[in-house]
Each structure stands twice: as C-alpha cells, then as structure tokens.
Motif scaffolding. Structure first.
Motif, short mmCIF file in Angstrom:
data_model
loop_
_atom_site.label_atom_id
_atom_site.label_comp_id
_atom_site.label_asym_id
_atom_site.label_seq_id
_atom_site.Cartn_x
_atom_site.Cartn_y
_atom_site.Cartn_z
N ARG A 190 8.27 8.15 -2.96
CA ARG A 190 8.82 9.49 -2.97
C ARG A 190 8.96 10.57 -1.81
NH1 ARG A 190 4.84 9.71 -6.61
NH2 ARG A 190 3.48 11.57 -6.61
N PHE A 191 7.83 10.23 -1.01
CA PHE A 191 7.41 11.15 0.02
C PHE A 191 8.16 10.68 1.38
CE2 PHE A 191 3.78 11.52 -2.90
CZ PHE A 191 4.10 12.51 -3.27
N GLY A 192 8.60 9.25 1.50
CA GLY A 192 9.03 8.67 2.84
C GLY A 192 8.86 7.43 2.85
N CYS A 193 9.18 6.82 4.12
CA CYS A 193 8.94 5.36 4.25
C CYS A 193 8.05 4.98 5.33
CB CYS A 193 10.56 4.96 4.97
SG CYS A 193 11.87 5.08 3.67
N ALA A 194 7.45 3.67 5.06
CA ALA A 194 6.43 3.59 5.97
C ALA A 194 7.06 3.54 7.54
CB ALA A 194 6.02 2.06 5.98
N THR A 195 5.88 3.52 8.37
CA THR A 195 6.24 3.67 10.00
C THR A 195 5.51 2.55 10.72
OG1 THR A 195 4.50 5.23 10.38
CG2 THR A 195 6.49 6.11 9.57
#
Length: 738
Positions: free
Chosen positions: A87-92
């Motif tokens: 919910r905070f973002g996607c893996a980098t």
C-alpha cells in the motif's frame, strides 16, 4: 497392478513437465544485450515478435506501396511487465538481490522467461512469454509470484501485483478501431480490428488487409492483482489472439482459455520437444559447449519463423522466410520483412532437413506468386517469369527505392529458385511434386533466361549483360560467372523436367539447350580461375561469396580451377561481409579436403557474428551496423556443418536421385557430430561423423529398397541399412531401386 500402472504413468508425466532443460538448450544471462535488437525473436509461422520489442508481425501482412511495402507493425501488447507492490509503493531495483534477475531463453521448450528474486521481501517473480506453437494464433504472457520458504508476513509484505503493457507507439501501418471493449457479464472479449493503410500493388492486391486482435482481458490501464500476505503463490496469464478472421481468433481464444496455465504451457513445450526429438537436431560430442548452444539457437531461430505443421486451426498460406525472420520487418535493417534469394539458397537446404513439408511450404510461396513474376518480366520487356529481387505480399517488385539498380540487375534470383527446386527434388525424390509445382516455375524461368540472354550472331556465344551478381559492390557488369552458371543449371533442369512431365515441344527444348550450351563461363587460362565478371582484375575487393559458390552449393565446378577461385577470392573478400560468406568458404574448403583452412573459415563465420547473451546472429561482425536475428547467416552456418563437415550432398541423374556420401570430419574440439532425422526420399537417417569416420543409419517403413554404389561395387541395402565409412574409403552413392 492397475493402480501401480497409473502411478508409473503419473510419475512419467510429472517428470516430463519438470525435466530440467539440458545446458545446450538453455541460454541464461544476468544482463541484457546493450542493443535490445539482439533479444530473442520468437514466432510460430503465424505471428512473431522480439522479446521486449515494440512490434508484433503476422505472416503475409504488409503495408505500403511497391518499394515502401514493409511488414505491418502491430503494437506489441504482449510486452508486459509485473511489479510487486504494497500500500506504500512498489519494489525497486534496490530490493533485488545481487544477480537477482536472470533472463533465460529455453530453446528446447520454446519460451523466454525472466526470474527476479527480491532479497528483502522474500519472494520470486517469474515472467514467461511465447507465441504458442500449437494454438498458433495465440500469444501468451504468464507471471508466477512465489513467497519463498520461511517467509513471514511483515508490514511491507507485497499485497498485490501490478501488470502494465508497453506496446510502443501507435502503428502507422493500420487503422485500428475497437469492435468490442469486452465485458465479463456478456462473456465477450476486447476486440480490435486493424485495416492496413496502403495497398502494395492494386493489380495483385485489390483490397486492404484486415486483422482482428482479441485480448483475454484489457490492460489499457495497469491491472492490479490482489495477493493476500497469507497466500504462498499467485499466477496470472494474458492471452492475445490474432487472425485475419474474427471467428478464427475468437475460437482460438476460447479454446486456449479452456485449458489451465500448466496444460497450455505443456501443449506448447510438447510441440517444441516433438520438433527436437522427431524433426531435427544436431548433437556434438566433445568439449564445445558454446558451439552446441549456438547450433541449437540457430536451429530454433530459423525454425520458429516456419509454420507449425500441427495446429489447432488450419494454417493460412505461408509467405516465405525473410532474412531476419517473421518477428522483425518494419525497419530497413530488417529488409522490411521481404523475401530474397536468401530463402532458397541460404535457408531452404536446412529447412528441408526439418521435414519435406516445411520445404514445400517455403517453395509454395514462389508457386503462388508465379503470375506476379510473369507480370514482372513482361513489364520489363522479357518473356517467362522474372521473380523480383525483393517480394512481399503480392509477389511483385518491392525493392527499396534507394537501390533501383539492385532490382534491375540481380536477375540471378529466378534461376536461384529453379536451382532450389531441383535440389529439393534431389533430396525428397518427390517426382509427382515436380510436375505439379516445379515444372511450371522452371519452364517460365528458362523462358526468362533465354529472353534476357544476348547471343552473338557470328560466334556460338551468349551473354547476360548489365547484371549484378551476389557481389553487390560491382553493379552493371557483364557475364557475372555465378549468374551465368546458375542460369545454365536452370535451363538444364527445365529441359529435363519438361521431358519428364510429358511436354513434347522439341522446339522449346532446343531453344533452351542452345542458350545453355553457349552461355559464357569466364575462365582465365593463365591463372586457372574464374574472373567474377568481364573486366574483373585480380586483387579487387569483393563484398561477399560470389564466384566461389560454383563449387558449393551449385556443384558446377569441383576442379582445380575451383580451388584457385577459393584462394584468390579469400584474400579479397571484405572483412565486413555478411555472415554466410565465411560459412561458404568453410563448406567449399571442407568439401575440397582442405580441412584446416575449412576450420579457420568456419570459426570466422560465427565467432564475430553471434551476440553472447542469447546467441542471436548479426548480419555483420562486431563493430559494423547490420541486421539482427540474421537467419540467412544461420542457414549458411548450418549448411557448413551438414554439407561441409558432414560430407553429404544430393543430386539428380536423369530420372533418379542420389545421396552422395564421403567421409566427413568434425569441427575443432568436437569428436563426433550427430545429425538426427536427416531425410532422403522416403527414409529418415541418423548421420554421425568424426575426424576419421562416418556412419549412416537409415530406415524406411514403406517404399522401394535402397542400393549403394562404391566404385564398381553395387550393394542392395533393403529399406533399412547401416553404412560406415573410414578415412581413405571411396565415397558412396545411395539411391533407391526403380
């Protein structure tokens, strides 16, 4: 006992599904090529694309007038990527382990995959892409995300996957309209109709081409797949089906969706394994793992542009093999997806070993375009059939407007096609096919050669003037020796085929024979070599193999003159020449028993042309600009192995065909070469050769017996036979009894 039998069957199936791909068939890299043109190109004869590329292409679908015709680009809606997100973002990239992403081309199973391990998240994501070999209207993308063993849910554990399409820019080849946006409630699918913008040549293409593209689900916006933290694995697939007929594409999509993901992949891998295990393969024994991979990759990249012979729905007519395959074609570097002499001279001899039906599919393109070739001859003031230097949908001339002299002068393509017809007959022994398909083409090609020839009034000499041979650095020359030699072969074959097929026009045959007998083959008696053309000066640089082709593949000259040709032209062929040139030097030196020189040219023919990551060929060596996925070069390379090292050839003598066999040899660091499923007439053979021996093991279920001639000795072999030759033994000829 019955339960035990079922257990054995289930275990066998599981082993088949999970069998590890041998190293010789698995190309793995932890980095991508600097130039993504050298990613694998995948196809099934109906559709094709380059992995991570922006285009899908369909067999026979072109857009543009005349020389501006090119394969019609379909945006690559199969170019899909998957991100893992919370919910905070996607893996980098920072979340990926060192060497955490591997890229694999599985040649044996016929698909490309990437596998990424996220070190801090405790999971692996595998993405697969492939055009289905059995459901050949279908393109498949699959993703499988797995939480690793020992995984414990945490606050930042991924909770969904995000799938996004990267199709590239809108196509300038099609006018696309949405037929249906799809609805789960109505049970239909997102459907797009594409209509090509421009006709190639109205006389032979009165209507624009149409295609239908159906999607299992829409990805116009990124697709979010929920992945509960307690769920160990999540998988998903996207299917795209393409055909000229909406009903065909729809049926394909419906049939595919009836299968689960594992069953769908299994149908695809079974089809590819059947090819390797039943149609064709080459195995090396020795210390040459990279060469084994290059051979298998070459076979795969050539075969995946061919039609699948077993499909869910009937194939459309095949539109031939272009130099960079079906999955490329809208760029000049791809030769716009056009057909050249590459098809018949460089690729067909290998394709025929995959199976005679493959060879017939390729040659049938020329048969269907015979009327266009006759029109092409008439429009230039000649008789017969003049096949264009470049052809596409209509079979008329589509050479790039940049180079009109190429279209006007490279007339050797017509007798090249006739030569290919004769070579196919010599290997297949299919005389019924000759009268139905080959004779009509051979007769029209002979008529063109005769009308194009200029015969002197007071001397028994005929010329082919203002031509260009394979060496395109020398345009507008007279009596290019390759062009004249292949034309003589075409005239002889046409006369034989006419008689065999019952034509009784002695006047016609005498006309062809007169030109054949008088057509000039240049020969310098002082240096005992063939000047490439009138006015050729020794030590003048040439572009590529030209005159040396009189030995192999033409079989026109095997004398000491041919050896002198090899030595003279090997010193003046430019470094930047195309890949197949050095393979032809290798094949010719090997068949001339100059093995060490053959080894040198064989290695030169692939080491500087094959890109390391996925063994994709370039037209030119490193440091030069050239085409990617150059399957013409692959064809020459594989011919050097089968015919040069292998020492076999096929020939016709009157109404009989023969397989000619000499003791072969093997590449350096290789002790044995196994060519599996080599075909001759009604038999299938296994051909094994090394540095001092050759073994031929052939079998046929039906048909007449075979006979072997070695010197003056004649031996009846039966339908199945084993033959071994040792170094120093006389060559043999194998034919079948009348």
């Amino acid at each position: 006992m019955l339960k035990l039998l079922w257990l054995v069957v289930i275990l066998a199936v599981l082993r088949g599904c999970t069998a590890q791909t041998p190293e010789a068939y698995l190309l793995q890299s932890y980095s991508l090529p600097p130039d993504l043109n050298f990613m694998p190109t995948l196809g099934n004869g109906h559709v094709g694309y380059t992995v991570f590329g922006d285009a899908i292409f369909m067999n026979g679908v072109y857009n543009g007038p005349s020389g501006n015709s090119k394969r019609a680009r379909i945006p690559n809606w199969l170019n899909i990527s998957t991100e893992v997100c919370d919910r905070f973002g996607c893996a980098t990239d920072a979340d990926v382990a060192v060497n955490g992403t591997s890229y694999e081309m599985d040649l044996r199973d016929g698909y490309f995959r990437s596998r990424t391990t996220y070190k801090g998240l405790g999971l692996t994501v595998e993405q697969r892409t492939y055009p289905h070999k059995y459901f050949n209207r279908a393109l498949v993308y699959e993703v499988v995300a797995t939480r690793n063993s020992g995984y414990t849910a945490r606050a930042n554990s991924p909770q969904f996957l995000r799938l996004s399409q990267h199709p590239g820019n809108a196509s300038d080849a099609f006018e696309f309209v949405v037929v249906s946006n799809g609805s789960s409630a109505s049970g239909d699918y997102r459907t797009i109709r594409g209509r090509t913008e421009v006709l190639e040549f109205e006389r032979f293409q009165p209507e624009h081409q149409e295609i239908y593209v159906l999607f299992s689900e829409s990805l116009e916006q990124p697709l979010q797949l929920e992945w509960p933290t307690w769920q160990a694995e999540l998988s998903h697939r996207i299917i795209i089906c393409i055909d000229r007929q909406q009903s065909v594409a729809l049926k394909e999509l419906q049939d595919v969706l009836q299968l689960n993901a594992n069953s769908l992949l299994q149908r695809h891998t079974d089809a590819w394994r059947n090819f390797w295990d039943r149609d064709f393969s080459i195995e090396l024994v020795g210390n040459a793992p990279e060469l084994s991979q290059i051979i298998n990759a070459g076979i795969f990249y050539l075969a995946n542009s061919l039609p699948s012979l077993s499909t869910n729905q009937a194939n459309e007519p095949f539109y031939g093999l272009s130099p960079t395959g079906l999955g490329r074609g809208n760029l000049e570097a791809d030769y716009q997806g056009h057909n050249f002499w590459d098809t018949e001279i460089w690729m067909l001899p290998v394709v025929t070993h995959f199976g005679f039906e493959y060879g017939k599919q390729v040659l049938d393109y020329r048969s269907r375009k015979l009327e266009a070739a006759k029109y092409n001859a008439r429009s230039k003031g000649f008789k017969g059939a003049r096949f264009p230097w470049e052809s596409a949908f209509t079979g008329t001339e589509v050479t790039n407007p940049c180079c009109p002299e190429v279209a006007q002068q490279e007339i050797h393509i017509s007798p090249d096609i006739s030569h290919a017809l004769q070579k196919f007959l010599a290997q297949s022994g299919d005389f019924a096919w000759v009268c139905e398909k080959a004779w009509p083409i051979a007769a029209e090609v002979a008529e063109f050669v005769v009308s194009r020839a200029a015969c002197e009034e007071f001397r028994p000499v005929c010329h082919l003037l203002n031509v260009m041979g394979p060496d395109e650095d020398h345009p507008d020359v007279d009596d290019n020796v390759y062009t004249n030699a292949v034309s003589k072969i075409a005239l002889e074959f046409a006369e034989w085929a006419g008689v065999y097929c019952g034509n009784d026009s002695t006047e016609l045959f005498e006309k062809w024979r007169l030109v054949n007998d008088r057509l000039l083959i240049l020969h310098d008696t002082q240096l005992d070599y063939h000047p490439q053309h009138v006015g050729y000066v020794v030590n003048t640089t040439v572009k590529q193999a030209d005159t040396i082709l009189l030995g192999y593949p033409l079989g026109y000259d095997k004398s000491t003159t041919h050896l002198n040709d090899l030595r003279i032209y090997s010193n003046v062929t430019r470094e930047s020449g195309p890949a197949m040139t050095w393979s032809m030097f290798a094949a010719n030196y090997l068949t001339s028993k100059e093995e060490w020189t053959g080894h040198e040219y064989f290695e030169r023919g692939y080491k500087n042309y094959v890109r390391p990551e996925f063994k994709v060929w370039s037209e030119t060596p490193l440091g030069y600009e050239g085409s990617a996925n150059f399957i013409t070069g692959i064809g020459g390379f594989l011919q050097a192995i089968i015919y040069g090292y292998g020492g076999i050839s096929f020939s016709r003598n009157d109404n009989k065909t023969m397989m000619n066999v000499r003791v072969g040899t093997a590449p350096l660091d290789v002790s044995e070469v196994h060519v599996n499923y080599l075909r001759y007439a009604h038999s299938t053979c296994r051909w094994i050769f090394g540095h001092a021996f050759s073994k031929m093991d052939c079998g046929a279920r039906t048909g007449p017996d075979f006979v072997m001639v070695q010197g003056k000795k004649r031996t009846l072999l039966g339908r199945s036979f084993n033959v071994t030759l040792l170094k120093g033994d006389e060559p043999i000829q194998i034919s079948y009894l009348e």
